[in-house]
Design an enzyme around this catalytic site. Structure first.
Site, mmCIF file in Angstrom:
data_model
loop_
_atom_site.group_PDB
_atom_site.id
_atom_site.type_symbol
_atom_site.label_atom_id
_atom_site.label_comp_id
_atom_site.label_asym_id
_atom_site.label_seq_id
_atom_site.Cartn_x
_atom_site.Cartn_y
_atom_site.Cartn_z
ATOM 1 C CB CYS A 262 39.241 46.041 35.347
ATOM 2 S SG CYS A 262 38.086 45.555 36.652
ATOM 3 C CG HIS A 289 36.413 45.705 42.054
ATOM 4 N ND1 HIS A 289 35.607 46.708 41.575
ATOM 5 C CD2 HIS A 289 37.069 45.195 40.972
ATOM 6 C CE1 HIS A 289 35.770 46.819 40.268
ATOM 7 N NE2 HIS A 289 36.653 45.914 39.882
ATOM 8 C CB THR A 320 36.481 37.918 41.156
ATOM 9 O OG1 THR A 320 37.171 38.296 39.961
ATOM 10 C CG2 THR A 320 37.494 37.357 42.140
#
Length: 457
Positions: A262, A289, A320
């Protein structure tokens, strides 16, 4: 637009049945500047047309009437092309194809799986060239079908689904807006024979995240009835596709592809525009997030560092790979971006902070105008959104269809140093990107089938 508001409203209301029939009867999707004209909301259509005051809605209605009377072979019709063509019949001359549509199998029915189902089965929407045929899950309880139906219909984040969901226990199916969707129970992909359920040449979307390499996902391809696989997570040893940026890299030989993450989908389109215009020397991506299902609600053992701590009451530092993954879609950024993440106690919508060193100096006004233009373009309107709202907060972006939305009032520039803030619905915005990728793969599959049929004839 010369029409008064009430005249415009009446015209838009009259377009709803035309768009509905185009989708239902001809599997045709109509777009304006890359945005799909849905037949489920007058307000939604009014919002799209409001961005294009130059349009004559009477002419739009007439063109839609012509499209319905003379359906095109094309699965997607660009409204601006029809309006610009003096002889609309020249575009709509060829009757629509009667080829079969591609069945879709959702392997896993969690947050993303259910939103994919909502998007594919939305009232007034058509997903060209494909339909939802089956869902594969592990049986969780005795009334599993009823539970699955309820989770699809009612959602704490995205609200009640505007559609009809029924349970067919006899045929072990969910009936979604009249479409029977088989529910197959299995704990391992090697257990499923899709052909035995009448499913052939299907596109399977793996939403579980259990397998992220080619060998793991290849088990799906070995099963009867499966033609292609899409992974809704970053993948190894396969193409990671961000629709709108590198979907042109897809070939007919790509039978396993990743829809990336995403966050990668949120930032890559904007980075592609900046790279093309200015060039990017280096940068860091910090994503703030929303917490996700892989975190613990209260402190407990977890295989990931820090993710075992209570998600609802902590900001949790984590890692990430989204920044590095950008280079899979934009090779020129290889090795130029670093990234990290902070999980925070909100249930949905995240924000990515892009701290960039550009190859040339610029200004806030130039960057904002550049990205606003991109958000209105047919190429990137589905990928890049633009916000100039002074009071905008994260919950305002729940349900956003764009992959990422620039918060233009937060843009900072000092010489060649730029900081951009990009909101994204990490659930629904991403799901819309996955469906766009699925549509392209389904259409490519239909085209190859058409070629084979012509050669056989």
């Amino acid at each position: 637009m010369t029409n008064t508001w009430l005249q415009s409203l009446a015209l838009v209301e009259s377009m709803i049945p035309l768009l509905g029939k185009l989708g239902r009867e001809h599997s045709v999707k109509v777009q304006l500047a890359g945005q799909t004209l849905m037949a489920d909301s007058v307000t939604g259509l009014m919002g799209i047309f409001d961005k294009h005051p130059e349009l004559d809605l009477t002419q739009v209605y007439q063109v839609l009437e012509q499209a319905l009377a003379s359906p095109s072979k094309q699965r997607v019709l660009a409204l601006e092309a029809l309006l610009a063509e003096a002889d609309v019949q020249s575009i709509l001359a060829t009757p629509s194809s009667e080829g079969e549509t591609t069945p879709v199998v959702l392997y896993g029915f969690g947050r993303i799986g259910r939103l994919l189902a909502r998007r594919m089965c939305a009232l007034g929407h058509t997903t060209p060239g494909m339909y939802l045929a089956a869902i594969v899950v592990r049986k969780a309880c005795d009334n599993d079908l009823a539970k699955r139906a309820s989770l699809l219909k009612y959602d704490s984040v995205h609200g009640t689904y505007d559609g009809l969901v029924k349970v067919d226990d006899t045929n072990q199916s969910l009936i979604i807006n009249g479409q029977a969707v088989k529910v197959i129970y299995a704990s391992d992909p090697a257990q499923v024979d899709y052909a035995s359920h009448g499913i052939k040449r299907a596109l399977l979307v793996d939403n579980t995240g259990r397998w992220r390499d080619r060998d793991g996902l290849n088990v799906h391809l070995q099963r009867p009835g499966i033609e292609r696989v899409v992974l809704t997570a970053p993948g190894k040893e396969m193409k990671n596709i961000v629709f709108g940026v590198n979907d042109g890299d897809l070939t007919k030989s790509d039978r396993i592809v990743s829809a990336a993450s995403c966050t990668t989908n949120a930032i890559t389109p904007i980075l592609s525009v900046l790279e093309k215009k200015f060039g990017i020397e280096s940068g860091h991506v910090e994503t703030v997030h929303a917490y996700t299902n892989d975190q613990n609600l209260i402190d407990n053992i977890h295989k990931g560092d820090r993710r075992g701590r209570a998600a609802g009451m902590n900001m949790v530092m984590t890692e990430t790979g989204a920044a590095k993954a950008v280079s899979k879609a934009i090779p020129s950024l290889e090795g130029k971006l670093s990234g990290s993440a902070i999980r925070v106690p909100v249930i949905n919508v995240s924000i990515a902070v892009l701290s960039l060193t550009l190859k040339e100096a610029t200004s806030v006004e130039v960057i904002n105008q550049l990205l606003q233009n991109a958000s209105n373009s047919a190429e990137l309107s589905g990928q890049i959104g633009f916000s100039a709202e002074a009071d905008a907060v994260s919950s305002d972006f729940i349900g956003s269809e764009q992959a990422g939305i620039l918060d233009s009032l937060s843009t900072k520039v000092r010489g060649n140093q730029a900081t951009l803030y990009v909101w994204y619905d990490n659930e629904y915005g991403y799901s819309c990107q996955v469906v766009r990728l699925m549509e392209k793969l389904a259409q490519a599959q239909l085209e190859s089938e058409s070629v084979r049929e012509e050669q056989a004839a």
